[in-house]
Design an enzyme around this catalytic site. Structure first.
Site, PDB file in Angstrom:
ATOM      1  N   CYS A  12       0.834  -1.208   0.000  1.00 50.24           N
ATOM      2  CA  CYS A  12       0.000   0.000   0.000  1.00 50.24           C
ATOM      3  C   CYS A  12       0.871   1.263   0.000  1.00 50.24           C
ATOM      4  O   CYS A  12       1.597   1.516   0.969  1.00 50.24           O
ATOM      5  CB  CYS A  12      -0.917  -0.037   1.231  1.00 50.24           C
ATOM      6  SG  CYS A  12      -1.764   1.506   1.589  1.00 50.24           S
TER       7      CYS A  12
ATOM      8  N   CYS B 299       0.200   3.709   2.842  1.00 48.71           N
ATOM      9  CA  CYS B 299       0.692   3.117   4.100  1.00 48.71           C
ATOM     10  C   CYS B 299       2.192   3.359   4.243  1.00 48.71           C
ATOM     11  O   CYS B 299       2.677   3.677   5.335  1.00 48.71           O
ATOM     12  CB  CYS B 299       0.407   1.618   4.138  1.00 48.71           C
ATOM     13  SG  CYS B 299      -1.335   1.187   4.038  1.00 48.71           S
TER      14      CYS B 299
END
Length: 169
Positions: free
Chosen positions: A90, A93
């Site tokens: 991600c 993230c």
């Protein structure tokens, strides 16, 4: 310690390229990286921007702890726990990782920060209905008190956490 790779360092890059692998190589060489990654430089294992002056951030040592369950961790914690649900693939993230370290250092007396990889622990992600990444859940006394998704700037994240902590349950 800077990391630098050249064609002479990697033998396979010096080999002659056949016509069939030439198209593969041209596809690989045209990869586009996000703007933040294009400006990154690796030095001493820390993330610095090549366009900005060096700045030193406080080093926060992560405590690797094992609990039989997340519930045990939440019940045994003496302060609120901010859980970051993330995945290694991600992009947002990864963007949040250094910001979360800074937030953890700034609020070390107020909260405990825990990261949970949703790929390794899908049952925990299902329990808390994690549908977007990153998702942050702030737990007070073992129960969720606030939930927010997406990437935040350091100041925004600190403000959100402090607002949640000041709200009476």
């Amino acid at each position: 310690m800077a990391i630098s790779l050249t064609a002479s360092t990697i033998p396979s890059l010096n080999a002659k390229v056949s016509a069939s692998s030439s198209s593969k190589l041209s596809r690989l060489s045209s990869l586009q990286f996000p703007v933040q990654l294009r400006r990154l430089r690796i030095s001493n294992g820390s993330r610095t921007s090549s366009s900005s002056k060096r700045r030193s951030l406080p080093v926060v040592e992560a405590k690797k702890q094992t609990f039989s369950s997340l519930d045990d961790l939440l019940q045994e914690s003496d302060k609120p726990v901010l859980v970051d649900f993330y995945a290694t693939w991600c992009g947002p993230c990864q963007y949040m990782a250094p910001i979360l370290n800074e937030v953890g250092a700034a609020l070390k007396d107020k909260i405990q920060v825990v990261k949970i990889d949703t790929e390794k622990y899908p049952q925990i992600a299902d329990t808390y209905r994690i549908e977007a990444l990153p998702t942050f859940i702030l737990f007070k006394d073992g129960t969720p008190s606030d939930r927010f998704e997406g990437a935040f700037a350091k100041d925004q994240l600190i403000q959100r956490i402090e607002n949640s902590l000041s709200v009476k349950q």
